[in-house]
Structure formats: structure tokens, C-alpha cells
Design a protein around this motif. Structure first.
Motif, short mmCIF file in Angstrom:
data_model
loop_
_atom_site.label_atom_id
_atom_site.label_comp_id
_atom_site.label_asym_id
_atom_site.label_seq_id
_atom_site.Cartn_x
_atom_site.Cartn_y
_atom_site.Cartn_z
N ASP A 97 0.81 -1.21 0.00
CA ASP A 97 0.00 0.00 0.00
C ASP A 97 0.85 1.27 0.00
OD1 ASP A 97 -2.39 -1.32 -0.13
OD2 ASP A 97 -2.76 -1.30 2.02
N VAL A 98 1.99 1.20 0.67
CA VAL A 98 2.88 2.38 0.71
C VAL A 98 3.51 2.64 -0.65
CG1 VAL A 98 5.06 3.27 1.64
CG2 VAL A 98 3.37 2.24 3.18
N PHE A 99 4.07 1.61 -1.25
CA PHE A 99 4.78 1.79 -2.51
C PHE A 99 3.86 1.84 -3.73
CE2 PHE A 99 8.20 0.46 0.29
CZ PHE A 99 9.23 1.31 -0.10
N ASP A 100 2.59 1.47 -3.54
CA ASP A 100 1.63 1.55 -4.65
C ASP A 100 0.68 2.73 -4.50
OD1 ASP A 100 2.74 -0.72 -5.62
OD2 ASP A 100 0.92 -1.93 -5.62
N TYR A 101 0.98 3.64 -3.60
CA TYR A 101 0.03 4.71 -3.29
C TYR A 101 -0.36 5.52 -4.52
CZ TYR A 101 -2.03 8.90 -1.27
OH TYR A 101 -2.88 9.93 -0.99
N GLU A 102 0.60 5.89 -5.35
CA GLU A 102 0.30 6.74 -6.51
C GLU A 102 -0.63 6.03 -7.49
OE1 GLU A 102 0.97 9.89 -6.88
OE2 GLU A 102 1.98 9.92 -4.93
N LEU A 145 10.03 -14.14 3.70
CA LEU A 145 9.98 -12.71 4.03
C LEU A 145 10.61 -11.87 2.91
CD1 LEU A 145 10.82 -12.85 7.83
CD2 LEU A 145 8.60 -12.45 6.76
N PHE A 146 11.62 -12.42 2.25
CA PHE A 146 12.20 -11.71 1.10
C PHE A 146 11.16 -11.54 0.00
CE2 PHE A 146 14.17 -11.95 -3.13
CZ PHE A 146 14.91 -10.77 -3.11
N ALA A 147 10.39 -12.59 -0.25
CA ALA A 147 9.34 -12.50 -1.27
C ALA A 147 8.30 -11.46 -0.89
CB ALA A 147 8.68 -13.87 -1.46
N VAL A 148 7.99 -11.37 0.39
CA VAL A 148 7.03 -10.37 0.88
C VAL A 148 7.51 -8.96 0.59
CG1 VAL A 148 6.15 -9.33 3.01
CG2 VAL A 148 5.92 -11.79 2.65
N VAL A 149 8.78 -8.71 0.86
CA VAL A 149 9.35 -7.37 0.68
C VAL A 149 9.61 -7.09 -0.81
CG1 VAL A 149 11.33 -5.89 1.18
CG2 VAL A 149 10.35 -7.34 2.98
N ALA A 150 10.19 -8.07 -1.51
CA ALA A 150 10.60 -7.86 -2.89
C ALA A 150 9.43 -7.61 -3.83
CB ALA A 150 11.39 -9.07 -3.39
N TYR A 151 8.26 -8.07 -3.46
CA TYR A 151 7.09 -7.90 -4.33
C TYR A 151 6.79 -6.42 -4.58
CZ TYR A 151 2.38 -8.60 -6.20
OH TYR A 151 1.26 -8.60 -7.00
N SER A 152 6.96 -5.58 -3.58
CA SER A 152 6.51 -4.20 -3.70
C SER A 152 7.58 -3.13 -3.53
CB SER A 152 5.41 -3.92 -2.64
OG SER A 152 4.32 -4.78 -2.79
N VAL A 153 8.62 -3.41 -2.77
CA VAL A 153 9.55 -2.35 -2.39
C VAL A 153 10.30 -1.79 -3.59
CG1 VAL A 153 11.58 -3.79 -1.91
CG2 VAL A 153 11.18 -1.70 -0.57
N ARG A 154 10.53 -0.51 -3.57
CA ARG A 154 11.22 0.16 -4.66
C ARG A 154 12.63 -0.41 -4.83
NH1 ARG A 154 10.60 4.92 -2.83
NH2 ARG A 154 8.60 5.30 -3.86
N GLY A 155 13.03 -0.63 -6.07
CA GLY A 155 14.35 -1.20 -6.36
C GLY A 155 14.28 -2.67 -6.71
N LEU A 156 13.26 -3.35 -6.20
CA LEU A 156 13.03 -4.75 -6.54
C LEU A 156 11.74 -4.89 -7.35
CD1 LEU A 156 14.08 -6.40 -3.15
CD2 LEU A 156 15.34 -6.46 -5.31
N ARG A 157 10.61 -4.54 -6.73
CA ARG A 157 9.32 -4.47 -7.43
C ARG A 157 9.04 -5.69 -8.30
NH1 ARG A 157 5.51 -1.13 -5.78
NH2 ARG A 157 4.75 -0.69 -7.87
N PHE A 158 9.11 -6.88 -7.70
CA PHE A 158 8.83 -8.09 -8.45
C PHE A 158 7.42 -8.08 -9.03
CE2 PHE A 158 12.08 -11.21 -6.37
CZ PHE A 158 13.11 -10.38 -6.82
N LYS A 159 6.53 -7.29 -8.43
CA LYS A 159 5.16 -7.22 -8.91
C LYS A 159 5.07 -6.57 -10.29
CE LYS A 159 2.13 -4.35 -7.75
NZ LYS A 159 1.01 -3.79 -6.97
N GLU A 160 6.15 -5.91 -10.72
CA GLU A 160 6.17 -5.28 -12.03
C GLU A 160 6.99 -6.09 -13.03
OE1 GLU A 160 6.48 -1.05 -12.44
OE2 GLU A 160 6.28 -0.76 -10.28
N ARG A 161 7.28 -7.32 -12.70
CA ARG A 161 8.03 -8.20 -13.59
C ARG A 161 7.10 -9.35 -13.98
NH1 ARG A 161 13.46 -6.61 -12.84
NH2 ARG A 161 13.75 -5.39 -10.93
N PRO A 162 6.49 -9.24 -15.17
CA PRO A 162 5.49 -10.24 -15.58
C PRO A 162 5.95 -11.68 -15.40
CG PRO A 162 5.52 -8.42 -17.13
CD PRO A 162 6.67 -8.19 -16.19
#
Length: 299
Positions: free
Chosen positions: A66-71, A129-146
Motif C-alpha cells: 500500500d505504501v509503494f503503490d500509493y500513486e 519474508l524476502f518474497a514479501v518485501v521484494a514484491y513491492s519495495v522500490r528497487g526490486l518491485r517483483f510485482k512489475e516483472r510479468p
């Protein structure tokens, strides 16, 4: 009466909302079920581990999201309710701090109770826990890798079960691997189908996903295929596991009306997604019944 913005009650409500209470069971149940089936015990580790995967884990996962997807969430009409908080910027640090602190306290207690007898758990939990963080946090953003987005999302739900099995000292066999593979495909299908409804908001925000990359209808068909394969894999599990193969059918039926959905009308897939959220409770109940049968017959 509308709760006043900035009050303690408002802040607490927003923090809880950011953890997606409707989804708590999706991570707590896999851990608890795996642990109880493997050990047959109801002990302190079960209680603390279930609590960890029920609230802190979800608060960390969805709070960061929610923090990193706010915009992009500002442009998404689904946000601001049960399907995701539209988190006020003033609460961003609070939500992340709540997730980190609660995860350290409850997760630390869980690790201490698990002890040093299962070193593989020291690998599984950090990866989870890495998967939890990497999904959204800036610099990794796995959620933006199809495709990686669906793999990572599925890891969020399967890894608690794997952790439960590892700390329980479960024996790895073909049936167990088939079960975990089926669960993983179910998780990928669920994420992919969920991404369809956000194709247009994501594209407007410049966010890539499996659905923006493949398109709406190909993603729906891929999700249906994964659910079908998950059902077939359950046929390779010990009895009464094969009965769970039928549980893939309601998900397939919920997605079928969107078989040929266009990108322009992709938001209509939200109807199917809402059915999916309630299907999880129904499916969870039936899986619980099957697990009880399995335990009573001696595993």
C-alpha cells in the motif's frame, strides 16, 4: 458517525485495513494445517506461528504494498476498502513500522519455539519474508516483472505451508510434492486472474504485470489452465487428497465468464474476483474437513 481523520481510532482502523483482514486466513491456514497434519500436535509453536502468519505477516506484506503503490492506487477505484487500503501518506511510516515491529516480535518468538532442530527452516522463513518485501519495495518491485509477479505472489501463500512442514519435520515424498505444486499453481492462477481487473489502471500508472504483458483474455485462460492443472495434481496425492481435485472447479467456473474479456472491459473481472474472495472461505472449510479425515485415518 464518520470517524475523524487523525484520531487514534482512525489510525488503528487504517493500519488493520492495510493488512487485508479478508486475506489473513490465506496465509495462517496453510501454516497451521501443514503443522497439525505433520505433527498431530496443538502446541505453543502452532499458536504463535499461526498468529504470525495471520496478522504480522499480512501487515508487512500488504502494508509495504500500500505504501509503494500509493500513486497508482489513487487511480484505482477498487482501493479504499476490503480489497486494499488507500493509505493516507501520513500513515505510511506507521504501517511499515507496525509490520516490521510485529513481525520481529511474533516471528522471533516463533523461531525460538521452533528451536535449532530444523536448519532448513532458517532458509525457508527468510526466503518467504524476502518474497514479501521484494514484491513491492522500490528497487526490486517483483510485482512489475510479468510472470515473476505471479510466482512471487504464490510464494507468499505457499511458503507458510512449507515452513510449517519443515519445523514439523515432515517426510518429503511424491504425494507431498504434488500437493505443494498444486497449491503453487493455484496461487499463480489466483494472482494472474486478480491482475486482470487492474489492466487499465496499471497501464495508466506505467505498472507492468502478467496481465498487462499478456493481455486480459490470455491471462484469464492461463489462470484457468493453472487451476485445472492444480486439480489434476491433487489426483496424485494420498487419499483423501484426490477429492480436493474437485475444489478447482468453482474457481474455473468463476473465471469462465471472462474467457474472452477485452482489455477495455477488464475491470468487469472484479465481479469474478469478489466471488473468488468468498470461494476461499468455502474451499478452506472443505479442505479442513479433508484434513480431519486424513489425520483420523492416521495420515
Amino acid at each position: 458517525m464518520t470517524e475523524q481523520v487523525g484520531t487514534t481510532g482512525w489510525k488503528a482502523r487504517q493500519v488493520v485495513l492495510s493488512s487485508r483482514p479478508l486475506s489473513w486466513i490465506n496465509t495462517a491456514f496453510p501454516f497451521a494445517a501443514a503443522y497439525v497434519v505433520a505433527t498431530g500436535r496443538f502446541d505453543a509453536l502452532l499458536i504463535v506461528g499461526t498468529l504470525f502468519f495471520l496478522i504480522p505477516y499480512n501487515l508487512l506484506m500488504y502494508g509495504i504494498n500500500d505504501v509503494f503503490d500509493y500513486e497508482s492506487d489513487l487511480r484505482n477505484p477498487r482501493k479504499g476498502g476490503a480489497e486494499g487500503a488507500l493509505l493516507h501518506p501520513a500513515l505510511h511510516r506507521t504501517v511499515i513500522a507496525a509490520g516490521v515491529v510485529s513481525s520481529v516480535i511474533v516471528g522471533g518468538a516463533m523461531v525460538l519455539l521452533a528451536g535449532a532442530g530444523h536448519p532448513l527452516s532458517w532458509v525457508v522463513l527468510p526466503l518467504s519474508l524476502f518474497a514479501v518485501v521484494a514484491y513491492s519495495v522500490r528497487g526490486l518491485r517483483f510485482k512489475e516483472r510479468p510472470v515473476l509477479d505471479s510466482i512471487t505472489s504464490s510464494t507468499h501463500f505457499v511458503s507458510p505451508a512449507v515452513y510449517g512442514l519443515v519445523v514439523a519435520g515432515a517426510t518429503v515424498n511424491f504425494g507431498l510434492l504434488a500437493l505443494l505444486a498444486a497449491f503453487f499453481l493455484w496461487g499463480m492462477a489466483s494472482h494472474a486472474f486478480g491482475a486482470v481487473q487492474d489492466v487499465e489502471p496499471d497501464r495508466q500508472a506505467g505498472i507492468a504485470s502478467i496481465a498487462t504483458a499478456l493481455g486480459a483474455w490470455p491471462t484469464v485462460r492461463l489462470a484457468i489452465t493453472f487451476w485445472g492443472l492444480a486439480g489434476l495434481l491433487m489426483l496424485a496425492t494420498p487419499w483423501p487428497g484426490p477429492l480436493a481435485a474437485v475444489l478447482a472447479v468453482p474457481y474455473i467456473l468463476a473465471a469462465l465468464p471472462f474467457w474472452s474479456i477485452s482489455d477495455e472491459h477488464s475491470e468487469s473481472a472484479n465481479r469474478g474476483w469478489k466471488r473468488f474472495l468468498w470461494l476461499n472461505f468455502f474451499t478452506g472449510f472443505l479442505v479442513t474437513m479433508l484434513l480431519i479425515v486424513w489425520v483420523r485415518q492416521g495420515g
